[in-house]
Design a protein around this motif. Sequence first.
Motif, PDB file in Angstrom:
ATOM      1  N   ASN A 148       0.816  -1.227   0.000  1.00  0.00           N
ATOM      2  CA  ASN A 148       0.000   0.000   0.000  1.00  0.00           C
ATOM      3  C   ASN A 148       0.845   1.272   0.000  1.00  0.00           C
ATOM      4  O   ASN A 148       0.391   2.325   0.456  1.00  0.00           O
ATOM      5  CB  ASN A 148      -0.957   0.022   1.199  1.00  0.00           C
ATOM      6  CG  ASN A 148      -1.936  -1.137   1.178  1.00  0.00           C
ATOM      7  OD1 ASN A 148      -2.456  -1.503   0.119  1.00  0.00           O
ATOM      8  ND2 ASN A 148      -2.185  -1.726   2.337  1.00  0.00           N
ATOM      9  N   LYS A 149       2.071   1.179  -0.508  1.00  0.00           N
ATOM     10  CA  LYS A 149       2.941   2.355  -0.567  1.00  0.00           C
ATOM     11  C   LYS A 149       3.422   2.570  -2.003  1.00  0.00           C
ATOM     12  O   LYS A 149       3.738   1.615  -2.709  1.00  0.00           O
ATOM     13  CB  LYS A 149       4.154   2.190   0.349  1.00  0.00           C
ATOM     14  CG  LYS A 149       3.813   2.185   1.838  1.00  0.00           C
ATOM     15  CD  LYS A 149       5.047   1.919   2.694  1.00  0.00           C
ATOM     16  CE  LYS A 149       6.055   3.028   2.624  1.00  0.00           C
ATOM     17  NZ  LYS A 149       7.183   2.814   3.580  1.00  0.00           N
ATOM     18  N   GLU A 150       3.494   3.840  -2.396  1.00  0.00           N
ATOM     19  CA  GLU A 150       4.008   4.177  -3.723  1.00  0.00           C
ATOM     20  C   GLU A 150       5.511   4.418  -3.690  1.00  0.00           C
ATOM     21  O   GLU A 150       6.204   4.202  -4.678  1.00  0.00           O
ATOM     22  CB  GLU A 150       3.290   5.416  -4.268  1.00  0.00           C
ATOM     23  CG  GLU A 150       3.602   5.730  -5.713  1.00  0.00           C
ATOM     24  CD  GLU A 150       2.752   6.865  -6.273  1.00  0.00           C
ATOM     25  OE1 GLU A 150       3.064   7.328  -7.385  1.00  0.00           O
ATOM     26  OE2 GLU A 150       1.791   7.274  -5.592  1.00  0.00           O
ATOM     27  N   GLY A 154       7.862   8.180   2.753  1.00  0.00           N
ATOM     28  CA  GLY A 154       6.985   9.322   2.531  1.00  0.00           C
ATOM     29  C   GLY A 154       6.095   9.189   1.310  1.00  0.00           C
ATOM     30  O   GLY A 154       5.887   8.092   0.774  1.00  0.00           O
ATOM     31  N   GLN A 155       5.616  10.351   0.836  1.00  0.00           N
ATOM     32  CA  GLN A 155       4.627  10.390  -0.240  1.00  0.00           C
ATOM     33  C   GLN A 155       5.192  10.843  -1.575  1.00  0.00           C
ATOM     34  O   GLN A 155       4.443  10.988  -2.543  1.00  0.00           O
ATOM     35  CB  GLN A 155       3.476  11.330   0.170  1.00  0.00           C
ATOM     36  CG  GLN A 155       2.774  10.937   1.461  1.00  0.00           C
ATOM     37  CD  GLN A 155       2.192   9.537   1.408  1.00  0.00           C
ATOM     38  OE1 GLN A 155       1.526   9.178   0.438  1.00  0.00           O
ATOM     39  NE2 GLN A 155       2.440   8.743   2.447  1.00  0.00           N
ATOM     40  N   THR A 156       6.499  11.071  -1.635  1.00  0.00           N
ATOM     41  CA  THR A 156       7.131  11.489  -2.888  1.00  0.00           C
ATOM     42  C   THR A 156       8.428  10.700  -3.093  1.00  0.00           C
ATOM     43  O   THR A 156       8.979  10.124  -2.157  1.00  0.00           O
ATOM     44  CB  THR A 156       7.459  12.997  -2.883  1.00  0.00           C
ATOM     45  OG1 THR A 156       8.331  13.285  -1.775  1.00  0.00           O
ATOM     46  CG2 THR A 156       6.180  13.830  -2.761  1.00  0.00           C
ATOM     47  N   TYR A 187       5.510  -1.256  -7.393  1.00  0.00           N
ATOM     48  CA  TYR A 187       6.358  -0.104  -7.047  1.00  0.00           C
ATOM     49  C   TYR A 187       7.376   0.177  -8.155  1.00  0.00           C
ATOM     50  O   TYR A 187       7.536   1.318  -8.605  1.00  0.00           O
ATOM     51  CB  TYR A 187       7.036  -0.423  -5.724  1.00  0.00           C
ATOM     52  CG  TYR A 187       8.252   0.381  -5.353  1.00  0.00           C
ATOM     53  CD1 TYR A 187       8.131   1.610  -4.717  1.00  0.00           C
ATOM     54  CD2 TYR A 187       9.535  -0.134  -5.590  1.00  0.00           C
ATOM     55  CE1 TYR A 187       9.256   2.329  -4.330  1.00  0.00           C
ATOM     56  CE2 TYR A 187      10.657   0.576  -5.204  1.00  0.00           C
ATOM     57  CZ  TYR A 187      10.514   1.808  -4.588  1.00  0.00           C
ATOM     58  OH  TYR A 187      11.633   2.504  -4.210  1.00  0.00           O
TER      59      TYR A 187
END
Length: 212
Positions: A148-150, A154-156, A187
């Motif tokens: 569930n992480k890109e 963090g988010q960037t 990913y």
Amino acid sequence: MYQLYYYPLNASMAPHFVLEALNVDFELILVDRKNNAQKSKDYLALNPAGRIPSLIDNELVIFESPAICIHLAESNPCANLIPKVGDKLRAKFFQWMMYLTNTVQAELMVYFYPQNHTTNTALAPSIVSAQENRITEMFELLDNELENKEFLVGQTVTVCDYFLFMLAVWADEFKKPPLAFHNLAKYLCNLAKHDAIITVCEKEQLSLLDYR
């Protein structure tokens, strides 16, 4: 202007990603590993470790791929490739950078150069097999982390992501390569859409077809 001493698909790949992501002026200088140019007198004067890559930033010379990546990120803070001082994610960034370079990359070096880790060359195939199993377990850990992480931190996108992409490329011929893991594959395929990775892979002649 930055100067990066590199060789295609070598440890210089991560700094190359970072330089492209920063959209700064830089010069690529090929170090011909096929002819052991990294052990030449001129190159050793620049980098006494005799390894690739090296970065020249004005009069500053830096070697070791993660150090170069972190220096570039710190020197160009507006790009947000490293969490700022005081950000709670900064500790996580360094945790994963250390894991990627001190653990995953270090174990990959044993996998690729088993003859350097034994006085009995007949044992080399056993070392390779054991290392592949160890590194596959490390990719499993990363796969779990990426659920569930890109991005890894963090988010960037950060330097960690570019570094992990490089290591995944190196392991693409494993019995269970990084693309065989559900979260890790998603990913990596997302990262492969980034302009910096597309540009570097074109320059270093790496096909991204498997990542589509």
